[in-house]
Write a protein that holds these residues in place. Structure first.
Motif, PDB file in Angstrom:
ATOM      1  N   VAL A  40      26.156 -10.963  86.731  1.00 57.21           N
ATOM      2  CA  VAL A  40      25.970 -11.434  86.131  1.00 57.21           C
ATOM      3  C   VAL A  40      24.833 -11.707  84.885  1.00 57.21           C
ATOM      4  CG1 VAL A  40      23.402 -13.680  86.742  1.00 57.21           C
ATOM      5  CG2 VAL A  40      25.690 -12.547  88.564  1.00 57.21           C
ATOM      6  N   GLU A  41      25.318 -12.253  83.593  1.00 59.02           N
ATOM      7  CA  GLU A  41      23.831 -11.154  82.246  1.00 59.02           C
ATOM      8  C   GLU A  41      22.992 -11.534  82.730  1.00 59.02           C
ATOM      9  OE1 GLU A  41      24.865 -13.954  78.726  1.00 59.02           O
ATOM     10  OE2 GLU A  41      25.693 -11.911  78.162  1.00 59.02           O
ATOM     11  N   ASP A  42      22.433 -10.713  82.252  1.00 62.02           N
ATOM     12  CA  ASP A  42      20.154 -10.990  81.747  1.00 62.02           C
ATOM     13  C   ASP A  42      20.068 -11.318  80.275  1.00 62.02           C
ATOM     14  OD1 ASP A  42      17.670 -11.154  82.609  1.00 62.02           O
ATOM     15  OD2 ASP A  42      17.667  -8.780  83.350  1.00 62.02           O
ATOM     16  N   THR A  43      19.776 -13.128  80.595  1.00 61.26           N
ATOM     17  CA  THR A  43      19.917 -13.576  79.280  1.00 61.26           C
ATOM     18  C   THR A  43      18.857 -13.696  78.892  1.00 61.26           C
ATOM     19  OG1 THR A  43      19.858 -15.904  80.238  1.00 61.26           O
ATOM     20  CG2 THR A  43      21.595 -15.576  79.720  1.00 61.26           C
ATOM     21  N   VAL A  44      18.027 -13.361  79.444  1.00 59.64           N
ATOM     22  CA  VAL A  44      16.310 -12.740  79.388  1.00 59.64           C
ATOM     23  C   VAL A  44      15.925 -11.749  78.498  1.00 59.64           C
ATOM     24  CG1 VAL A  44      13.721 -12.778  79.956  1.00 59.64           C
ATOM     25  CG2 VAL A  44      15.190 -14.497  80.702  1.00 59.64           C
ATOM     26  N   ALA A  45      17.025 -10.719  79.223  1.00 64.58           N
ATOM     27  CA  ALA A  45      16.671  -9.414  78.539  1.00 64.58           C
ATOM     28  C   ALA A  45      17.364  -9.001  78.137  1.00 64.58           C
ATOM     29  CB  ALA A  45      17.163  -8.385  79.991  1.00 64.58           C
ATOM     30  N   LYS A  46      18.345 -10.061  77.459  1.00 70.88           N
ATOM     31  CA  LYS A  46      19.415  -9.311  76.227  1.00 70.88           C
ATOM     32  C   LYS A  46      18.365 -10.108  75.295  1.00 70.88           C
ATOM     33  CE  LYS A  46      23.692 -10.992  74.460  1.00 70.88           C
ATOM     34  NZ  LYS A  46      25.223 -11.448  74.638  1.00 70.88           N
ATOM     35  N   SER A  47      18.103 -11.816  75.510  1.00 72.36           N
ATOM     36  CA  SER A  47      17.686 -12.101  74.292  1.00 72.36           C
ATOM     37  C   SER A  47      16.671 -11.371  73.673  1.00 72.36           C
ATOM     38  CB  SER A  47      16.509 -13.389  74.578  1.00 72.36           C
ATOM     39  OG  SER A  47      16.570 -13.973  73.623  1.00 72.36           O
ATOM     40  N   ASN A  48      15.443 -10.434  74.759  1.00 69.84           N
ATOM     41  CA  ASN A  48      14.271  -9.682  74.194  1.00 69.84           C
ATOM     42  C   ASN A  48      14.200  -8.552  73.888  1.00 69.84           C
ATOM     43  OD1 ASN A  48      12.374 -11.805  75.248  1.00 69.84           O
ATOM     44  ND2 ASN A  48      12.035 -11.210  77.389  1.00 69.84           N
ATOM     45  N   SER A  49      15.823  -8.143  74.596  1.00 70.24           N
ATOM     46  CA  SER A  49      16.809  -6.682  73.864  1.00 70.24           C
ATOM     47  C   SER A  49      16.085  -6.551  72.068  1.00 70.24           C
ATOM     48  CB  SER A  49      17.405  -6.311  74.167  1.00 70.24           C
ATOM     49  OG  SER A  49      18.427  -6.452  74.271  1.00 70.24           O
ATOM     50  N   ALA A  50      16.443  -8.116  71.414  1.00 69.54           N
ATOM     51  CA  ALA A  50      16.855  -7.889  69.938  1.00 69.54           C
ATOM     52  C   ALA A  50      15.260  -8.058  69.218  1.00 69.54           C
ATOM     53  CB  ALA A  50      17.179  -9.341  69.758  1.00 69.54           C
ATOM     54  N   ILE A  51      14.371  -7.908  69.895  1.00 69.46           N
ATOM     55  CA  ILE A  51      12.978  -7.173  69.691  1.00 69.46           C
ATOM     56  C   ILE A  51      13.136  -5.857  69.802  1.00 69.46           C
ATOM     57  CG2 ILE A  51      10.594  -8.288  69.311  1.00 69.46           C
ATOM     58  CD1 ILE A  51      11.835 -10.805  69.650  1.00 69.46           C
ATOM     59  N   THR A  52      13.306  -5.303  71.349  1.00 69.20           N
ATOM     60  CA  THR A  52      11.718  -4.549  72.068  1.00 69.20           C
ATOM     61  C   THR A  52      12.917  -4.086  73.083  1.00 69.20           C
ATOM     62  OG1 THR A  52      10.058  -3.348  72.794  1.00 69.20           O
ATOM     63  CG2 THR A  52      10.133  -5.772  73.144  1.00 69.20           C
ATOM     64  N   SER A  53      12.266  -2.889  73.246  1.00 66.71           N
ATOM     65  CA  SER A  53      13.504  -1.879  74.663  1.00 66.71           C
ATOM     66  C   SER A  53      11.934  -1.863  76.261  1.00 66.71           C
ATOM     67  CB  SER A  53      13.545  -0.521  74.214  1.00 66.71           C
ATOM     68  OG  SER A  53      13.118   0.298  74.032  1.00 66.71           O
ATOM     69  N   MET A  54      11.207  -2.833  75.254  1.00 68.88           N
ATOM     70  CA  MET A  54       9.774  -2.948  76.653  1.00 68.88           C
ATOM     71  C   MET A  54      11.054  -3.175  77.931  1.00 68.88           C
ATOM     72  SD  MET A  54       6.599  -3.017  75.347  1.00 68.88           S
ATOM     73  CE  MET A  54       6.615  -4.328  73.282  1.00 68.88           C
ATOM     74  N   VAL A  55      10.103  -3.176  78.859  1.00 70.51           N
ATOM     75  CA  VAL A  55      10.449  -3.510  80.438  1.00 70.51           C
ATOM     76  C   VAL A  55      10.169  -4.848  80.167  1.00 70.51           C
ATOM     77  CG1 VAL A  55      10.279  -3.168  82.727  1.00 70.51           C
ATOM     78  CG2 VAL A  55      10.127  -1.357  81.658  1.00 70.51           C
ATOM     79  N   SER A  56      11.203  -5.699  80.640  1.00 68.87           N
ATOM     80  CA  SER A  56      10.340  -7.531  80.696  1.00 68.87           C
ATOM     81  C   SER A  56      10.837  -8.261  81.877  1.00 68.87           C
ATOM     82  CB  SER A  56      10.669  -8.106  79.608  1.00 68.87           C
ATOM     83  OG  SER A  56      10.995  -9.303  79.371  1.00 68.87           O
ATOM     84  N   ASN A  57      10.258  -8.060  83.151  1.00 73.62           N
ATOM     85  CA  ASN A  57      10.836  -8.259  84.367  1.00 73.62           C
ATOM     86  C   ASN A  57      10.077  -9.992  84.661  1.00 73.62           C
ATOM     87  OD1 ASN A  57      12.661  -6.005  84.639  1.00 73.62           O
ATOM     88  ND2 ASN A  57      10.644  -5.015  85.963  1.00 73.62           N
ATOM     89  N   SER A  58      10.667 -11.038  84.814  1.00 76.03           N
ATOM     90  CA  SER A  58      10.224 -11.942  85.205  1.00 76.03           C
ATOM     91  C   SER A  58      11.044 -11.899  87.241  1.00 76.03           C
ATOM     92  CB  SER A  58      10.744 -13.619  84.361  1.00 76.03           C
ATOM     93  OG  SER A  58      11.849 -13.412  84.523  1.00 76.03           O
ATOM     94  N   GLU A  59      10.505 -12.942  87.456  1.00 77.49           N
ATOM     95  CA  GLU A  59      11.679 -13.263  89.161  1.00 77.49           C
ATOM     96  C   GLU A  59      13.133 -13.541  88.663  1.00 77.49           C
ATOM     97  OE1 GLU A  59       9.655 -16.197  91.308  1.00 77.49           O
ATOM     98  OE2 GLU A  59       8.008 -15.371  91.798  1.00 77.49           O
ATOM     99  N   ALA A  60      13.793 -14.587  87.591  1.00 72.55           N
ATOM    100  CA  ALA A  60      14.604 -14.675  87.325  1.00 72.55           C
ATOM    101  C   ALA A  60      16.149 -13.060  87.423  1.00 72.55           C
ATOM    102  CB  ALA A  60      15.170 -14.949  86.127  1.00 72.55           C
ATOM    103  N   GLN A  61      14.700 -12.059  86.223  1.00 73.60           N
ATOM    104  CA  GLN A  61      15.151 -10.913  86.094  1.00 73.60           C
ATOM    105  C   GLN A  61      15.345 -10.156  87.279  1.00 73.60           C
ATOM    106  OE1 GLN A  61      12.330 -10.981  83.134  1.00 73.60           O
ATOM    107  NE2 GLN A  61      14.018  -9.389  81.939  1.00 73.60           N
ATOM    108  N   VAL A  62      14.261  -9.815  88.068  1.00 77.83           N
ATOM    109  CA  VAL A  62      14.825  -9.195  89.379  1.00 77.83           C
ATOM    110  C   VAL A  62      15.885  -9.880  89.974  1.00 77.83           C
ATOM    111  CG1 VAL A  62      13.631  -8.422  91.880  1.00 77.83           C
ATOM    112  CG2 VAL A  62      12.144  -8.353  89.260  1.00 77.83           C
TER     113      VAL A  62
END
Length: 557
Positions: A40-62
């Motif tokens: 399953v592609e993590d679309t949120v992480a992919k979108s945010n990774s265009a900006i930063t590598s900082m950890v980003s975890n929402s419920e959907a990402q978990v």
């Protein structure tokens, strides 16, 4: 103006097991055929990774993380919601929360994996849970897959499974996957990040309900009304005298943010002839306006270092790429405004910061440093510019020292046992080696090692000179990119050119930040802004107006 990340199942099982698995009956039986699993592609992480590598975890990402780790097992594991309340040492008791059932299931499985990896969970505890039901056995099997070690699971044999888990724990084989689980299980969204420009302006990301970055703002300047509108506090003009709403909107899927503002032509009067954005004679309707779009590029260098809780880099705005629509001015006026924008060139501002929840205070750092210096090694990126006040009717133009930013991949930041903080960066290929120092009394100091030719004498031969035709009209001017404490230039080695309180014609800020889990520093950032001369008026007539923007990020050594 503030500006502005198909092998067969048998092979997969052998790879993750860390052993032959010959004694087990769990997992995949040779000869079984499983359908290929498409992660399953993590679309949120992919979108945010265009900006930063900082950890980003929402419920959907978990949930996405757990599904990706389980592969085919994600469909077969029955994870029921439960009203039980907490994880304890004596027995695994999953927590529950209102909300999406899938998140509850993923959270329960991650808690189980962390429970199995906890040194306080005993052999008897694991056996007791294993023997409760087939469902609990399947949960243990999947939880072990989150720990990258299904070899520990032996179908139907509670005692052997528990023995193997304790054996792996003792060998510290679970340490790395446990740390990864902690990183991916903690709900952290990027609106919890505070970034600061080199001059101390705070930036804040805004995210949607899934955690995707949609905009950023300067919160210290803004008022958020109950009706959802955003306005500027009294006294702030951003980026000019305009009706901008204060939010800088992200261009989806990119690292670009768009600022849009309206500039009333009625404000363009003869009262400020030096500004002269559009001549009065070219305004055909004083009730007209200019709608301006500026594009801020967020350039992260923390991504190169893999920083998780912090970031640093440069906010870059190329005014030649700005767009505008105008009403109430003629073609000559539009060209005037276009020339005005182009004259600003490229503006760059260093930034750094991270999660407020992961930040470690200087006092805590000083306590840790009692055991010895704490050193971070990483990358420093800097730009040195000269403000040419003679270009474009006195509005000024930034003349860069080099076409690209100067970079030192071996820069260090040291917090020593006395509380002194020293950033060392070597830009001597293009400029100088420097040190930015923050002493225990809060004094900032910039030290420049100015002997470029190595003759032990600092003189005009060591000065950084650049000749450039800034207007493109064939007129070549000479710019001196040498920091000076006086008109006589560099004196001494090293040359201390700045310390606070601010000296005449000098201004400096040096800000550091330390980040990590459980007050254990693993990452550090810093920004420095140094200015010599009056950036607005070019009062030194060509012998000054040096502006330095510097950002640093590193990991603990």
């Amino acid at each position: 103006m503030k500006k502005l990340t198909i092998l067969t199942s048998i092979l997969a099982f052998a790879a993750c097991g860390g052993g032959s698995g010959s004694g087990g009956h769990g997992g995949v039986v040779p000869g079984d055929i499983e359908k290929p699993f498409v992660p399953v592609e993590d679309t949120v992480a992919k979108s945010n990774s265009a900006i930063t590598s900082m950890v980003s975890n929402s419920e959907a990402q978990v949930v996405t993380y757990v599904v990706n780790k389980l592969g085919n097992d994600a469909e077969s594991v029955e994870l029921g919601n439960t009203a039980r309340t907490a994880t304890s040492r004596a027995a695994f008791v999953p927590s529950s929360s209102a909300g999406n059932m899938n998140y509850d299931k993923a959270k329960e499985l991650m808690e189980l994996a962390q429970w199995l990896g906890d040194d306080e969970t005993t052999h008897a505890d694991i056996v007791s849970l294993f023997n409760k039901s087939k469902t609990d056995q399947n949960k243990i099997k999947s939880a072990l897959k989150l720990l990258n070690d299904m070899y520990c699971y032996v179908g139907g044999d509670a005692d052997e499974t528990a023995r193997r888990i304790l054996e792996k724990r003792k060998a510290t084989d679970f340490d790395k996957p446990m740390a990864e689980l902690q990183q991916h299980s903690e709900i952290m969204t990027l609106d919890g990040v505070d970034l600061f420009t080199s001059q101390g302006d705070r930036l804040k990301f805004n995210v949607d309900k899934d955690g995707k970055i949609v905009s950023y703002e300067y919160p210290d300047y803004l008022i958020h009304d109950d009706n959802g509108s955003v306005s500027f506090k009294d006294g702030y003009e951003y980026p000019m005298d305009d009706d901008m709403d204060g939010l800088i909107i992200r261009k989806d899927g990119t690292n670009l943010f768009v600022q849009e503002c309206e500039i009333p032509l009625s404000e363009m009067k003869d009262e400020d002839p030096d500004l002269n954005i559009v001549s009065v004679k070219n305004i055909t309707d004083p009730d007209g306006k200019i709608v301006l779009k500026l594009y801020d590029e967020y350039i992260s260098y923390g991504k190169q270092l893999g920083l998780k809780y912090a970031d640093f880099g440069i906010m870059k705005n190329d005014f030649a790429k700005a767009e505008f629509d105008a009403s109430g001015i003629n073609d000559a006026g539009k060209q005037e405004f276009r020339d005005f924008l182009d004259s600003w060139g490229v503006e760059m501002t260093a930034f750094a910061g991270g999660y407020a929840s992961k930040k470690i205070s200087d006092d805590d750092m000083a306590t840790l440093a009692n055991n010895g210096d704490i050193t971070f090694t990483g990358t420093a990126v800097a730009g040195v510019r000269y403000r040419d006040g003679y270009a474009y009717n006195g509005n000024g133009i930034d003349v860069p020292l080099t076409d690209d930013l100067m970079t030192d991949d071996g820069a260090t930041l040291v917090f020593n046992k006395n509380g002194k903080q020293t950033l060392t960066a070597d830009f001597s290929n293009d400029w100088y080696k420097i040190q930015a120092i923050k002493d225990t009394n809060g004094t900032n100091q910039l030290v420049v090692f100015g002997d470029k030719n190595g003759d032990k004498i600092i003189d005009d031969n060591d000065r950084v000179i650049k000749k450039i035709d800034v207007d493109g009209d064939g007129t070549v001017r000479t710019y001196d990119f040498t920091i000076a404490t006086s008109p006589s230039g560099l004196t001494g080695e090293p040359d201390v050119v700045m310390s606070s309180p601010q000296q005449d014609s000098h201004k400096m800020t040096f800000t550091t930040g330390y980040y990590g889990n459980n007050k254990t520093p693993s990452e550090a950032t810093a920004t420095m802004h140094y200015q010599y001369g009056n950036w607005e008026s070019d009062e030194h007539n060509g012998d000054g107006n040096i502006n330095i923007e510097l950002g640093f990020g590193g990991t603990r050594q």
